[in-house]
Motif scaffolding. Structure first.
Motif, mmCIF file in Angstrom:
data_model
loop_
_atom_site.group_PDB
_atom_site.id
_atom_site.type_symbol
_atom_site.label_atom_id
_atom_site.label_comp_id
_atom_site.label_asym_id
_atom_site.label_seq_id
_atom_site.Cartn_x
_atom_site.Cartn_y
_atom_site.Cartn_z
ATOM 1 N N ALA A 20 24.414 -12.525 22.022
ATOM 2 C CA ALA A 20 24.923 -11.174 21.775
ATOM 3 C C ALA A 20 23.923 -10.390 20.936
ATOM 4 O O ALA A 20 23.278 -10.927 20.038
ATOM 5 N N ASN A 21 23.780 -9.122 21.289
ATOM 6 C CA ASN A 21 22.859 -8.222 20.577
ATOM 7 C C ASN A 21 21.422 -8.723 20.625
ATOM 8 O O ASN A 21 20.640 -8.497 19.694
ATOM 9 N N TYR A 22 21.072 -9.358 21.720
ATOM 10 C CA TYR A 22 19.712 -9.873 21.914
ATOM 11 C C TYR A 22 18.687 -8.749 21.774
ATOM 12 O O TYR A 22 18.835 -7.665 22.340
ATOM 13 N N ASP A 23 17.646 -9.050 20.989
ATOM 14 C CA ASP A 23 16.557 -8.105 20.765
ATOM 15 C C ASP A 23 15.262 -8.880 20.946
ATOM 16 O O ASP A 23 14.949 -9.768 20.156
ATOM 17 N N GLU A 24 14.522 -8.571 21.999
ATOM 18 C CA GLU A 24 13.334 -9.358 22.308
ATOM 19 C C GLU A 24 12.244 -9.242 21.242
ATOM 20 O O GLU A 24 11.312 -10.043 21.228
ATOM 21 N N SER A 25 12.378 -8.314 20.336
ATOM 22 C CA SER A 25 11.399 -8.208 19.256
ATOM 23 C C SER A 25 11.693 -9.192 18.125
ATOM 24 O O SER A 25 10.856 -9.391 17.241
ATOM 25 N N ALA B 214 10.893 -25.972 29.877
ATOM 26 C CA ALA B 214 10.278 -25.736 28.567
ATOM 27 C C ALA B 214 9.090 -24.786 28.696
ATOM 28 O O ALA B 214 8.902 -23.901 27.847
ATOM 29 N N ASP B 215 8.287 -24.959 29.744
ATOM 30 C CA ASP B 215 7.168 -24.048 29.980
ATOM 31 C C ASP B 215 7.657 -22.607 30.050
ATOM 32 O O ASP B 215 7.088 -21.704 29.430
ATOM 33 N N TYR B 216 8.719 -22.405 30.853
ATOM 34 C CA TYR B 216 9.194 -21.044 31.097
ATOM 35 C C TYR B 216 9.841 -20.448 29.860
ATOM 36 O O TYR B 216 9.515 -19.321 29.456
ATOM 37 N N ILE B 217 10.750 -21.180 29.255
ATOM 38 C CA ILE B 217 11.512 -20.583 28.156
ATOM 39 C C ILE B 217 10.645 -20.377 26.923
ATOM 40 O O ILE B 217 10.910 -19.465 26.123
ATOM 41 N N SER B 218 9.597 -21.170 26.757
ATOM 42 C CA SER B 218 8.731 -20.993 25.587
ATOM 43 C C SER B 218 7.977 -19.670 25.642
ATOM 44 O O SER B 218 7.515 -19.170 24.606
ATOM 45 N N GLN B 219 7.852 -19.080 26.852
ATOM 46 C CA GLN B 219 7.175 -17.799 27.014
ATOM 47 C C GLN B 219 8.153 -16.636 27.139
ATOM 48 O O GLN B 219 7.737 -15.489 27.305
ATOM 49 N N TYR B 220 9.430 -16.920 27.054
ATOM 50 C CA TYR B 220 10.436 -15.876 27.240
ATOM 51 C C TYR B 220 10.474 -14.973 26.005
ATOM 52 O O TYR B 220 10.376 -15.453 24.868
ATOM 53 N N PRO B 221 10.595 -13.660 26.206
ATOM 54 C CA PRO B 221 10.596 -12.741 25.061
ATOM 55 C C PRO B 221 11.644 -13.129 24.017
ATOM 56 O O PRO B 221 12.820 -13.309 24.337
ATOM 57 N N GLY B 222 11.193 -13.255 22.791
ATOM 58 C CA GLY B 222 12.098 -13.555 21.694
ATOM 59 C C GLY B 222 12.213 -15.025 21.336
ATOM 60 O O GLY B 222 12.742 -15.362 20.280
ATOM 61 N N VAL B 223 11.730 -15.903 22.193
ATOM 62 C CA VAL B 223 11.853 -17.335 21.907
ATOM 63 C C VAL B 223 10.781 -17.763 20.915
ATOM 64 O O VAL B 223 9.601 -17.482 21.093
#
Length: 352
Positions: free
Chosen positions: A70-75, A141-150
């Motif tokens: 909730a209220n996800y902010d990629e920054s 893991a490869d994909y999610i480690s590059q996902y904005p905000g992770v």
């Protein structure tokens, strides 16, 4: 038809209940084809959202769902959890249930269909080799480690049923995972080799011969042979000797059926499956480890074996949900709540 044609395939199940009894979930009624209780039906600003994504893994298109809190902010920076689904399952079933619940606790989560299965690519269809399933987890893991905000220094891993066994193997070498949890872990190799509860020891060589013959037919350009294609009748299901299989068939064929979910796999996959064991090299896991299972689960012996061998795991814990069977940890509200309470505490402490 002999029993091992269809029994060894089932892994996990989930059921919905109304006041009148079991209620089938209809994937066509959900825009994301999710079939678990309380599933997201639309993305609403300020709430947990679901994002359907695809990415390449060794040239294969992988279909995945990413859940953002909730209220996800990629920054901003968030911890993440990779969720591996059961054998025969897909991301829209129990893996999605726990991925969504974890997102509700503030994690970015990902649940992907295994290569050669579900909505992911790969031919022939329904190849089920341990190396592929382990690589699927590395790929998430490869994909999610590059996902904005992770924040890629705070990635956890949750493996459910067969996905739990493969998660143990993946985490043995992949130290991007800071902590590992399993729910109703299922050791696919041991079961394919020895039968459930070691009930098929006398047929090991016969089944290896079947797998070898199937591989030879494939190599000669013949048709692929599939195991576990038979769909048992209700009467046959009622006579099955184990809770896992009785309750599992009800889930996959009735209450939570999804068109991308299937028990079948190529017979030749047994050449790799029967040579695999999720409980080997457990001493390589030095990360924090939580293993959850139902106290009445007839699959509990697999969790207990692997847990005992995790001699180097940090802060390891075996948590039993009193009164639950393997299947009930996937759907029964009070059991899901207990599992989530323990996971929330565990990942909260280990992914600080």
């Amino acid at each position: 038809m002999s029993r091992f044609k269809f029994i060894p395939l089932l892994c996990a199940a989930i059921m919905l209940f109304s006041a009148g009894g079991a209620m089938a979930a209809d994937y066509t009624q959900n825009p994301f084809t999710l079939v678990y209780e309380g599933a997201i039906t639309e993305n609403v600003k300020g709430k947990v959202n679901i994002h359907q994504v695809t990415y390449k893994l060794n040239g294969i298109d992988i279909a995945a769902n990413v859940y953002t809190p909730a209220n996800y902010d990629e920054s901003k920076k968030y911890p993440a959890v990779v969720v591996a689904h059961p054998n025969g399952g897909v991301k829209e079933q129990v893996a999605g249930l726990y991925a969504q619940h974890l997102a509700e606790q503030g994690y970015i989560t990902i649940a992907a269909d295994a290569a050669y299965q579900g909505a992911s690519g790969g031919t022939p269809r329904n190849v089920d080799k341990p190396a592929n399933r382990i690589e699927d987890i590395h790929g998430m893991a490869d994909y999610i480690s590059q996902y904005p905000g992770v924040e890629n220094t705070r990635i956890g891993l949750l493996g459910i049923c067969g996905g739990g066994g493969y998660s143990l193997k993946a985490a043995q070498t992949d130290k991007r995972f800071k902590s590992i949890a399993t729910l109703s872990m299922f050791n696919s190799g041991r079961v394919r080799r020895n039968g459930y509860m070691d009930s098929q020891l006398s047929t090991i060589q016969d089944r290896l011969k079947q797998a070898s013959d199937a591989r030879a037919q494939e190599a000669a350009g013949g048709e692929f042979i599939y195991a576990a294609e038979a769909r048992p009748t209700d009467e046959q299901i009622a006579k099955l000797p184990y809770d896992l299989y009785r309750e599992g068939f009800v889930y996959y064929y009735n209450t939570h059926a999804h068109p991308n979910s299937t028990f079948r796999y190529t017979m030749s996959s047994l050449l790799a499956l029967m040579n695999f064991d999720a409980a080997t090299n457990m001493d390589l896991i030095e990360q924090s480890l939580l293993m959850i299972a139902g106290s009445k689960a007839d699959s509990l012996y697999m969790t207990e074996e692997a847990f005992k061998k995790a001699v180097n795991a940090k802060d390891k814990e075996l948590f039993l949900i009193e009164g639950a069977t393997h299947i009930q940890t996937y759907w029964k509200p009070q059991y899901v709540e207990q599992a989530m309470e323990k996971m929330t505490q565990f990942f909260g402490n280990t992914l600080k």
